[in-house]
Design an enzyme around this catalytic site. Structure first.
Site, PDB file in Angstrom:
ATOM      1  N   MET A 148       0.806  -1.205   0.000  1.00  0.00           N
ATOM      2  CA  MET A 148       0.000   0.000   0.000  1.00  0.00           C
ATOM      3  C   MET A 148       0.847   1.266   0.000  1.00  0.00           C
ATOM      4  SD  MET A 148      -3.197  -1.001   0.004  1.00  0.00           S
ATOM      5  CE  MET A 148      -4.060   0.483   0.373  1.00  0.00           C
ATOM      6  N   HIS A 149       2.133   1.190   0.320  1.00  0.00           N
ATOM      7  CA  HIS A 149       2.928   2.413   0.432  1.00  0.00           C
ATOM      8  C   HIS A 149       3.265   3.051  -0.908  1.00  0.00           C
ATOM      9  CE1 HIS A 149       7.168   0.323   0.357  1.00  0.00           C
ATOM     10  NE2 HIS A 149       6.473   0.078  -0.711  1.00  0.00           N
ATOM     11  N   ASP A 150       3.078   2.332  -1.998  1.00  0.00           N
ATOM     12  CA  ASP A 150       3.415   2.872  -3.317  1.00  0.00           C
ATOM     13  C   ASP A 150       2.281   3.673  -3.955  1.00  0.00           C
ATOM     14  OD1 ASP A 150       5.868   1.669  -3.118  1.00  0.00           O
ATOM     15  OD2 ASP A 150       5.367  -0.012  -4.395  1.00  0.00           O
ATOM     16  N   GLY A 173       3.645   7.667  -2.945  1.00  0.00           N
ATOM     17  CA  GLY A 173       3.211   7.209  -1.636  1.00  0.00           C
ATOM     18  C   GLY A 173       4.075   7.692  -0.497  1.00  0.00           C
ATOM     19  N   GLU A 182       5.441   6.188   3.750  1.00  0.00           N
ATOM     20  CA  GLU A 182       5.386   5.185   4.809  1.00  0.00           C
ATOM     21  C   GLU A 182       4.533   5.795   5.915  1.00  0.00           C
ATOM     22  OE1 GLU A 182       6.282   2.403   4.064  1.00  0.00           O
ATOM     23  OE2 GLU A 182       7.859   2.663   2.599  1.00  0.00           O
TER      24      GLU A 182
END
Length: 99
Positions: A1-3, A56, A58
């Site tokens: 999901m971080h991208d 994205g 973190e």
């Protein structure tokens, strides 16, 4: 999901939540979980790298909580081994009372 950008994350998570069943389904996400305060050099550098190369970021525990709540999920647990930046986030659908 971080991208992914926040808009795309919400779109992805909304598709997942529409397929979930209250009291039965759980969502398990493996991703980076940055401490809310005093993040180490590793987490900080990884976040900067993702910001530069992808749309994205973190996320901190608080940011994960806010993101998942925005699509109708509540976090039940963060499974994060001591000394590691990557862990598992356990979430379920919120009920009508927001619990």
């Amino acid at each position: 999901m971080h991208d992914w950008s926040d808009e795309n994350r919400r779109r992805i998570l909304s598709h997942i939540t529409s397929a979930m069943e209250k009291g039965y389904s759980k969502l398990l996400l493996e991703d980076h979980i940055v401490p809310d305060q005093n993040a180490g050099a590793r987490e900080t550098l990884l976040d900067m790298t993702v910001v530069v190369w992808c749309p994205g970021i973190e996320r901190t525990r608080r940011q994960w909580t806010e993101l998942l709540q925005s699509v109708g999920l509540v976090i039940r647990n963060f499974w994060l081994p001591e000394g590691h930046a990557k862990g598992v986030i356990e979430a379920e659908l919120l009920d009508a009372r927001g619990i």
